[in-house]
Design an enzyme around this catalytic site. Sequence first.
Site, short mmCIF file in Angstrom:
data_model
loop_
_atom_site.label_atom_id
_atom_site.label_comp_id
_atom_site.label_asym_id
_atom_site.label_seq_id
_atom_site.Cartn_x
_atom_site.Cartn_y
_atom_site.Cartn_z
N ASP A 46 16.33 9.70 12.89
CA ASP A 46 17.52 10.48 13.25
C ASP A 46 17.24 11.32 14.49
O ASP A 46 16.44 12.24 14.44
CB ASP A 46 17.90 11.41 12.08
N TYR A 51 18.67 16.49 21.46
CA TYR A 51 17.25 16.70 21.18
C TYR A 51 16.36 16.34 22.38
O TYR A 51 15.17 16.65 22.39
CB TYR A 51 16.79 15.90 19.95
N LYS A 76 23.55 10.94 18.18
CA LYS A 76 24.80 11.73 18.04
C LYS A 76 25.35 12.09 19.41
O LYS A 76 24.57 12.34 20.34
CB LYS A 76 24.52 13.03 17.27
N HIS A 109 28.35 15.10 16.64
CA HIS A 109 27.33 16.08 16.22
C HIS A 109 27.96 17.31 15.53
O HIS A 109 27.45 17.78 14.52
CB HIS A 109 26.51 16.50 17.44
#
Length: 276
Positions: A46, A51, A76, A109
Site C-alpha cells: 500500500d 508518500y 492513491k 486518498h
Amino acid sequence: MSDVVTIDLNDGWTMPVVGFGVFLVPEDQTRAAVTAALQAGYRSIDTAALYRNETAVGEAISDSDVSREDLFVTTKVWNSDQGFDSTLAAFDKSLERLGLDHLDLYLIHWPTPARNLYVDTWRALERLQADGRVRSIGVSNFEVSNLQRLLDECQVVPAVNQVELHPQLSQARLRRFHAVHDIVTEAWSPLARGALLAKPPLVGLAEKYAKTPAQLILRWHLQLGNVVIPKSVTPARMRENLSIFDFEIADDDMAEIAGMDTGTRIGPDPATFHGA
Ligand code: NDP
C-alpha cells in the site's frame, strides 16, 4: 496468490487480508523495506502519490522474483490532483513511477468535501477501471455521507474504504454501512502507530494467547472482517505481523478489546482535512 489469505471484493477480484504499508518509509529505505516484506511473504503493498516512494516500491517489485499476478499493488490519488482530468493524469504518473502496466487498487486518498471534487474524481476512477488500467477502485477516509453520495450519483460501488481503524477507534457505524453495501473495510494505522501496544487489556490478553500485543490487535481486525496494512521497517516485525493465522480470539476477549474504543483519532478528521 496461492499461500496468501484473501478476501473477495464486490467486483470479482480478491485482495490479501494482510498487506504492507509504506507511509513514512523514506524513499531511500523503501526499496529495502519492500524487498524484505516480499521476502517475508507479503503480497500486497500500500503506497500513495503523497508518500513519494512509489518509484522505490516499483524498483523492489521489479527486483523481486514474485510474479506480477501474485502481487496486489495499491496507490492513491492525492487531494490536489482531484478532478476528472487531473486524476487521469495523476494515475498515469503513479503507474509510471511504479513501473507497472496496471494497478490492482486505486483509491481517492481523502474526500476533502470542501473541494467538492470527489464525485468527478470517482468518475475518473470508473473510467480507468472500464479501460482495464486498474482492476479495483475504492476510496479512503470516506464517511457514510461521502459514500452515500457516490452510491446516489455514480455507477460503481467502491470495492474498499481504507480508514483509520484500531481498538481505540473501531468505526462500528462505518463498518455496518460497508457490510450492507459489500464494501471491504481496510484499516490504516491498524496498530495505532504503536500507541496501544503497552496498554491493558492488550498486554494481558497477548500473554494469554502467547502472542504479542501487535499480533493480538491484527488478529482482532481479521476477526472483524478488516483488511490490515501494518507498516514496519523491521524484518522481524514484518514476519511477526504476518503470523496471525494460527490462533483465534474468543468472543469475550474480542468484546474486551472493543471496550478500548474511545473514538479517538490519531490522524486528521476526514470531514475537515483538506491537506495541500
Ligand atoms: P501502523 O499502525 O502500521 O504502525 C506502524 C508503527 O508501528 C511503526 O512505528 C512500526 O515501527 C511499529 N510496529 C509495526 N509492527 C510492530 C510490531 N509487531 N511490534 C511493535 N511495533 C510495531 O501505522 P501506519 O500509520 O504506518 O499505518 C500503516 C499503513 O496505513 C501506512 O504505512 C499506510 O500504507 C496506510 N495509511 C493510510 C492512510 C490514509 O490516509 N489512507 C493514513 C496513514 C496510514 P517500525 O517501522 O520501526 O518497525
